[in-house]
Design a protein around this motif. Sequence first.
Motif, PDB file in Angstrom:
ATOM      1  N   GLY A   1       0.678  -1.094  -0.036  1.00 37.37           N
ATOM      2  CA  GLY A   1      -0.039  -0.017  -0.095  1.00 37.37           C
ATOM      3  C   GLY A   1       0.933   1.223  -0.093  1.00 37.37           C
ATOM      4  N   ARG A   2       1.960   1.121   0.153  1.00 38.15           N
ATOM      5  CA  ARG A   2       3.127   2.143   0.230  1.00 38.15           C
ATOM      6  C   ARG A   2       3.579   2.476  -1.290  1.00 38.15           C
ATOM      7  N   GLU A   3       3.812   3.731  -1.436  1.00 39.87           N
ATOM      8  CA  GLU A   3       4.685   4.302  -2.720  1.00 39.87           C
ATOM      9  C   GLU A   3       6.076   4.028  -2.671  1.00 39.87           C
ATOM     10  N   ILE A   4       6.556   3.282  -3.983  1.00 40.35           N
ATOM     11  CA  ILE A   4       8.059   2.953  -3.845  1.00 40.35           C
ATOM     12  C   ILE A   4       8.696   3.499  -5.081  1.00 40.35           C
ATOM     13  N   THR A   5       9.828   3.703  -5.084  1.00 38.07           N
ATOM     14  CA  THR A   5      10.723   4.041  -6.397  1.00 38.07           C
ATOM     15  C   THR A   5      11.708   3.459  -6.530  1.00 38.07           C
ATOM     16  N   SER A   6      12.250   2.915  -7.706  1.00 38.85           N
ATOM     17  CA  SER A   6      13.420   2.250  -7.931  1.00 38.85           C
ATOM     18  C   SER A   6      14.814   3.039  -7.500  1.00 38.85           C
ATOM     19  N   ALA A   7      15.968   2.599  -7.240  1.00 34.64           N
ATOM     20  CA  ALA A   7      16.922   3.162  -7.257  1.00 34.64           C
ATOM     21  C   ALA A   7      17.510   4.350  -8.092  1.00 34.64           C
TER      22      ALA A   7
END
Length: 130
Positions: free
Chosen positions: A87-93
């Motif tokens: 449910g959280r927003e994630i961005t790749s490295a």
Amino acid sequence: MDVSTVTGTAGNQTSSTAAPQTVDYQAFLRLLVAEMRNQDPTAPMDSTEYVAQLASFSQVEQSVRINDKLDQLLAAASLSQAGGLVGREITSADGSVSGTVSQVKIYSDGVVATLEGGEEIVVGPGVVIR
């Protein structure tokens, strides 16, 4: 205990290192029993030596139990952290992939977050979680 092998001929000496081998709990027990079974009956093991080996045995047993408990704690912590990503927003490295986490897969070498769009991001250094 690390064990390495050395091989070679008289004219050409070479050495190679084998994979390190460790003495586990069962191997320690086998060594202790074999030593007791094969001792000289006319000169048995000194009682202080025997007590010292029993103390070592007890210490090895406790170390094995502690390691098992630590493995369980690490697994529980990994599950807890992974569940917190859903449910959280994630961005790749590298910043190329971003989205909301729909599910998390836990592998022995790390965690992979699957986004709602189907993309997967390996959770590791440099990944941004909001």
